[in-house]
Enzyme design. Structure first.
Site, PDB file in Angstrom:
ATOM      1  CD  GLU A 186      -2.613  -1.094   2.406  1.00 32.05           C
ATOM      2  OE1 GLU A 186      -2.838  -0.631   3.590  1.00 32.05           O
ATOM      3  OE2 GLU A 186      -3.535  -2.396   2.643  1.00 32.05           O
ATOM      4  CG  ASP A 213      16.186  -3.784 -10.696  1.00 31.86           C
ATOM      5  OD1 ASP A 213      16.369  -5.439 -10.754  1.00 31.86           O
ATOM      6  OD2 ASP A 213      16.685  -3.767 -11.735  1.00 31.86           O
TER       7      ASP A 213
HETATM    8  C1  LIG Z   1      23.204   5.112 -27.211  1.00 28.43           C
HETATM    9  C2  LIG Z   1      22.207   4.146 -26.306  1.00 28.43           C
HETATM   10  C3  LIG Z   1      23.497   3.926 -24.788  1.00 28.43           C
HETATM   11  C4  LIG Z   1      21.976   3.526 -23.974  1.00 28.43           C
HETATM   12  C5  LIG Z   1      23.526   2.657 -22.465  1.00 28.43           C
HETATM   13  C6  LIG Z   1      22.384   2.119 -21.907  1.00 28.43           C
HETATM   14  C7  LIG Z   1      23.957   0.976 -20.984  1.00 28.43           C
HETATM   15  C8  LIG Z   1      22.811   0.692 -20.007  1.00 28.43           C
HETATM   16  C9  LIG Z   1      22.591   0.180 -18.907  1.00 28.43           C
HETATM   17  C10 LIG Z   1      22.361   0.096 -17.840  1.00 28.43           C
HETATM   18  C11 LIG Z   1      22.669  -0.833 -15.824  1.00 28.43           C
HETATM   19  C12 LIG Z   1      21.865  -0.856 -16.136  1.00 28.43           C
HETATM   20  C13 LIG Z   1      21.991  -1.325 -14.703  1.00 28.43           C
HETATM   21  C14 LIG Z   1      20.491  -1.573 -13.367  1.00 28.43           C
HETATM   22  C15 LIG Z   1      20.829  -0.473 -12.719  1.00 28.43           C
HETATM   23  C16 LIG Z   1      19.543  -0.678 -11.741  1.00 28.43           C
HETATM   24  O1  LIG Z   1      19.903  -1.066 -10.662  1.00 28.43           O
HETATM   25  C17 LIG Z   1      18.600   0.458 -11.289  1.00 28.43           C
HETATM   26  C18 LIG Z   1      17.135  -0.037 -10.730  1.00 28.43           C
HETATM   27  O2  LIG Z   1      16.524  -1.033 -11.464  1.00 28.43           O
HETATM   28  N1  LIG Z   1      18.062   0.770 -12.595  1.00 28.43           N
HETATM   29  C19 LIG Z   1      18.367   1.876 -12.874  1.00 28.43           C
HETATM   30  O3  LIG Z   1      18.863   2.830 -12.304  1.00 28.43           O
HETATM   31  C20 LIG Z   1      18.263   2.332 -14.719  1.00 28.43           C
HETATM   32  C21 LIG Z   1      19.417   3.148 -15.353  1.00 28.43           C
HETATM   33  C22 LIG Z   1      19.579   3.561 -16.343  1.00 28.43           C
HETATM   34  C23 LIG Z   1      20.304   4.005 -17.610  1.00 28.43           C
HETATM   35  C24 LIG Z   1      19.708   4.660 -18.362  1.00 28.43           C
HETATM   36  C25 LIG Z   1      20.768   4.952 -19.446  1.00 28.43           C
HETATM   37  C26 LIG Z   1      20.427   5.084 -20.615  1.00 28.43           C
HETATM   38  C27 LIG Z   1      21.113   6.216 -21.218  1.00 28.43           C
HETATM   39  C28 LIG Z   1      20.682   6.625 -22.638  1.00 28.43           C
HETATM   40  C29 LIG Z   1      22.737   7.811 -23.295  1.00 28.43           C
HETATM   41  C30 LIG Z   1      22.027   7.968 -24.444  1.00 28.43           C
HETATM   42  C31 LIG Z   1      23.073   9.349 -25.330  1.00 28.43           C
HETATM   43  C32 LIG Z   1      22.286   9.554 -26.524  1.00 28.43           C
HETATM   44  C33 LIG Z   1      22.445  10.571 -26.842  1.00 28.43           C
HETATM   45  C34 LIG Z   1      22.479  11.252 -28.124  1.00 28.43           C
HETATM   46  N1  LIG Z   2       2.302   0.270  -3.272  1.00 27.92           N
HETATM   47  C1  LIG Z   2       3.679   1.579  -3.371  1.00 27.92           C
HETATM   48  N2  LIG Z   2       3.360   2.717  -3.680  1.00 27.92           N
HETATM   49  C2  LIG Z   2       3.895   3.337  -3.922  1.00 27.92           C
HETATM   50  N3  LIG Z   2       5.160   2.456  -3.994  1.00 27.92           N
HETATM   51  C3  LIG Z   2       5.593   1.409  -4.154  1.00 27.92           C
HETATM   52  C4  LIG Z   2       4.804   0.997  -3.324  1.00 27.92           C
HETATM   53  N4  LIG Z   2       4.991  -0.496  -3.498  1.00 27.92           N
HETATM   54  C5  LIG Z   2       6.537  -1.037  -3.319  1.00 27.92           C
HETATM   55  N5  LIG Z   2       6.608   1.104  -3.625  1.00 27.92           N
HETATM   56  C6  LIG Z   2       8.096   1.347  -4.578  1.00 27.92           C
HETATM   57  O1  LIG Z   2       8.170   1.344  -5.673  1.00 27.92           O
HETATM   58  C7  LIG Z   2       9.472   1.868  -6.305  1.00 27.92           C
HETATM   59  C8  LIG Z   2       9.644   0.969  -7.201  1.00 27.92           C
HETATM   60  O2  LIG Z   2       9.520   0.202  -7.219  1.00 27.92           O
HETATM   61  P1  LIG Z   2       9.547  -1.585  -8.717  1.00 27.92           P
HETATM   62  O3  LIG Z   2      10.995  -1.565  -8.160  1.00 27.92           O
HETATM   63  O4  LIG Z   2       9.085  -2.683  -8.430  1.00 27.92           O
HETATM   64  O5  LIG Z   2       9.341  -0.630 -10.414  1.00 27.92           O
HETATM   65  P2  LIG Z   2      10.377   0.442 -11.006  1.00 27.92           P
HETATM   66  O6  LIG Z   2      11.316   1.156 -10.431  1.00 27.92           O
HETATM   67  O7  LIG Z   2       9.243   0.655 -11.922  1.00 27.92           O
HETATM   68  O8  LIG Z   2      11.346  -1.158 -11.669  1.00 27.92           O
HETATM   69  P3  LIG Z   2      13.038  -0.846 -11.666  1.00 27.92           P
HETATM   70  O9  LIG Z   2      13.522  -1.115  -9.898  1.00 27.92           O
HETATM   71  O10 LIG Z   2      13.364  -1.931 -12.008  1.00 27.92           O
HETATM   72  O11 LIG Z   2      14.304   0.373 -12.173  1.00 27.92           O
HETATM   73  C9  LIG Z   2      10.035   1.086  -4.989  1.00 27.92           C
HETATM   74  O12 LIG Z   2      11.241   1.598  -4.853  1.00 27.92           O
HETATM   75  C10 LIG Z   2       9.051   0.890  -3.932  1.00 27.92           C
HETATM   76  O13 LIG Z   2       9.568   0.880  -2.737  1.00 27.92           O
END
Ligand SMILES: CCCCCCCCCCCCC/C=C/[C@@H](O)[C@H](CO)NC(=O)CCCCCCCCCCCCCCC
Ligand SMILES: Nc1ncnc2c1ncn2[C@@H]1O[C@H](COP(=O)(O)OP(=O)(O)OP(=O)(O)O)[C@@H](O)[C@H]1O
Ligand SMILES: [Ca+2]
Length: 563
Positions: A186, A213
């Site tokens: 919730e 995550d």
């Molecule tokens: C050009 C394309 C490049 C793409 C590069 C992609 C790299 C992606 C690496 C992802 C690593 C994720 C690690 C996991 C983290 C999770 O604990 C956390 C919670 O869910 N997620 C994020 O923080 C979410 C993090 C999300 C990060 C997304 C980053 C996107 C970068 C885009 C850059 C574009 C530049 C374009 C210039 C024209």
């Molecule tokens: N009922 C709720 N209302 C609002 N927030 C919540 C509820 N239940 C959990 N959360 C919070 O929502 C946040 C995001 O949730 P979740 O990780 O499931 O999804 P996300 O952020 O979209 O995905 P990811 O973490 O993979 O990027 C968490 O930090 C969690 O603490």
């Protein structure tokens, strides 16, 4: 000399049953259920009248991948109408009794599906004998969970968590006779607080979260804190040996990144995750503890990122309403702002026997590195000081200007980056990969980012360094207390805080004063402090997963073509 073939396990049951109007030799031993087609006399005559009675196709299902078995009622006369249904008339009279076996089938991209085979018997006693024999084998698989505590975040990812659970997961659990207590959260931290103080954990064989995550992070915080609290371990002490959690955790992916699920199972498919839970898989995982001075901040299992990923997260939190797309929008924005940050990183490198972040070998199901004796146990304080003799004075210190400082306890593979931030990082080796991306041009940084999405090595740039570490510390420049920085700090205090920041910001033309320092992205949560101490705790938690299976296992799923 001929190699000795291992003896097959003793046969438990064998019968000729029918499947889709054809005769099959069905056998059960303690390892496999198999069925192979028996050639009809007609076919045999046409092929080779003197040859052996040959099986045309064989199917093997490991007993440990059978989900359930039940008597099938579809071949009985349908009530009220008095007609035979589904089975052809010729067979209906002789094979009216049937049982259905549900089992795991591997499909593309590491996905699992629930498949079924219905085998028809001539009499009910035989049918029941089969059902009982298979059930007996399943009852020996004590590793399988029977009772689970499930938390659903209805607001994770695209807000589909509840629907995903009800439509795709609950039917699988019910087929496997797993009972569940389901809590739809919730508020944020509802699951964490419930686990920490209220939940009667003795009642369960595992905890499942439906979400991303962030939701998984809530579960591990609740479970780890509860375990330490029950054992009198103080989480605020950075040098404590933490007690591993005994309950396994399952993740049903319904978030925005789902990197923990993707990196431990190989896909972000809810049914696949549900099936890994049903078969009772177990995958240990490292956890980083993060402290500021002697105060515990958080645990991390995936990405701990300062600079680029910290800024992406800070910006994306304001755009939560956009769902998963928020990360791409904030990613582009952060990329264009091209901020860099100064600070000092000190780290304790891991022993060489755990490999390096530049290894070509990746952590896969049954990984040998994660099975090394040094990785297999929590290192106690005494043992730690012994193994540290070789490391005494081995702390390394790096000072500089960085676009990103990332620590990955595991690969962080996710749909955005299928090989992950650190493709060779291990799930359970007691180390994290520390990736330092020094100040470079926008173009070079883009090349580095792009390599996360293709086969090229993202570490093969002169401005990127990567180390496998057991511990590290970070101090942003504005918090440094060495003589140089102290002087700067005193000057800044003398002339007001604003002047201190403006001094930093002269080197950051693109940023405003308040962004002169970044934040840590800790598994998708923002940390309140920039100066942190991090330590990897080997195999502190266990997941209902098995690591990513080698591709070959997927291509040939225990189905042998004609023999
Ligand atoms: C050009 C394309 C490049 C793409 C590069 C992609 C790299 C992606 C690496 C992802 C690593 C994720 C690690 C996991 C983290 C999770 O604990 C956390 C919670 O869910 N997620 C994020 O923080 C979410 C993090 C999300 C990060 C997304 C980053 C996107 C970068 C885009 C850059 C574009 C530049 C374009 C210039 C024209
Ligand atoms: N009922 C709720 N209302 C609002 N927030 C919540 C509820 N239940 C959990 N959360 C919070 O929502 C946040 C995001 O949730 P979740 O990780 O499931 O999804 P996300 O952020 O979209 O995905 P990811 O973490 O993979 O990027 C968490 O930090 C969690 O603490
Ligand atoms: Ca690791």
């Amino acid at each position: 000399m001929q190699e000795k073939q291992p003896k097959p396990p003793p046969l438990l049951l064998s019968s000729q049953l029918s499947l889709q109007n054809r005769g099959y030799e069905v056998t059960l031993n303690s390892a496999f259920l198999s069925w192979k087609e028996v050639e009809t006399r007609q076919k045999r005559t046409a092929a080779n009248i003197y040859g052996p009675l040959k099986a045309a196709g064989s199917h093997y299902v490991p007993v440990c991948e059978i989900i359930s078995v039940q008597e099938t009622e579809e071949d009985c006369p349908s009530t009220g109408i008095g007609k035979w249904q589904k089975v052809p008339q010729s067979l209906a009279e002789s094979n009216q009794y049937a049982f259905t076996v549900s089992y795991v089938e591997r499909t593309q991209k590491h996905r699992w599906r629930c498949s079924e085979v219905t085998l028809h018997c001539t009499d009910r006693t035989l049918c029941l004998q089969w059902v009982q024999a298979i059930r007996e084998q399943l009852s020996l698989l004590t590793i399988r969970p029977k009772r689970l505590l499930v938390y659903i975040n209805p607001y994770g990812g695209k807000h589909h968590g509840k629907r995903i659970y009800e439509q795709k997961v609950a039917p699988v659990f019910s087929r496997a006779s797993i009972s569940t207590d389901v809590i739809v959260t919730e508020r944020a931290n509802h699951a964490r607080d419930h686990l920490k103080t209220e939940a009667d954990l003795k009642k369960y064989d595992g905890v499942v979260c439906v979400g991303g995550d962030g939701m998984f992070s809530e579960i591990i915080h609740g479970l780890i804190s509860r375990t330490q609290c029950d054992s009198g371990v103080d989480q605020n002490r950075a040098d404590e040996t933490l007690i591993p959690c005994s309950l396994r955790i399952g993740i049903i992916p319904a978030g925005s990144t789902d990197c923990i699920c993707y990196a431990t199972v190989g896909s972000n498919d809810p049914v696949t995750s549900a099936l890994h839970i049903v078969v009772g898989d177990s995958q240990p995982m490292d956890v980083c503890s993060i402290h500021h001075n002697n105060t515990f901040l958080r645990y991390s299992v995936s990405l701990l990122g300062y600079g680029f990923y910290g800024d992406v997260l800070t910006d994306s939190e304001r755009k939560r309403w956009m769902g998963p797309a928020r990360y791409d929008i904030s990613g582009v924005k952060t990329f264009l702002s091209h901020r860099y940050y100064e600070g000092t990183i000190s780290f304790l490198p891991a022993d060489e026997n755990v490999g390096t972040p530049r290894d070509k070998l990746q952590c896969r199901s049954g990984c040998n590195i994660c099975r090394l004796p040094s990785a297999g146990k929590q290192v106690s304080k005494d043992e730690e000081s012994v193994s540290d003799t070789e490391k005494k004075g081995a702390w390394q210190v790096i000072r500089g200007k960085f676009l990103a400082i990332n620590a990955a306890c595991m690969s962080c593979a996710c749909p955005r980056s299928p090989k992950g931030l650190s493709p060779a990082a291990h799930l359970a080796d007691g180390t994290a990969d520390l990736i330092l991306v020094r100040k470079c041009s926008r173009f070079d940084f883009l090349r580095h980012l792009l390599r996360h999405t293709n086969k090229d090595d993202q570490f093969d740039h002169p401005f990127v360094e990567v180390y496998r570490v057991r511990q590290f510390r970070f101090t942003p420049r504005y918090e440094e207390t060495d003589s140089d920085s102290e002087l700067e700090l005193r000057e800044a205090e003398g002339s007001g805080r604003k002047r201190f920041f403006s001094q930093i910001c002269r080197e950051h033309p693109a940023c405003s004063c308040s962004l002169a320092h970044s934040s840590w992205n800790c598994d998708g949560e923002i940390l309140p402090h920039a100066a942190i101490q991090v330590r990897v705790h080997c195999q502190l938690i266990k997941l209902f997963a098995r690591g990513i299976e080698e591709q070959s296992v997927f291509e040939e799923p225990y189905t042998l073509s004609a023999i």
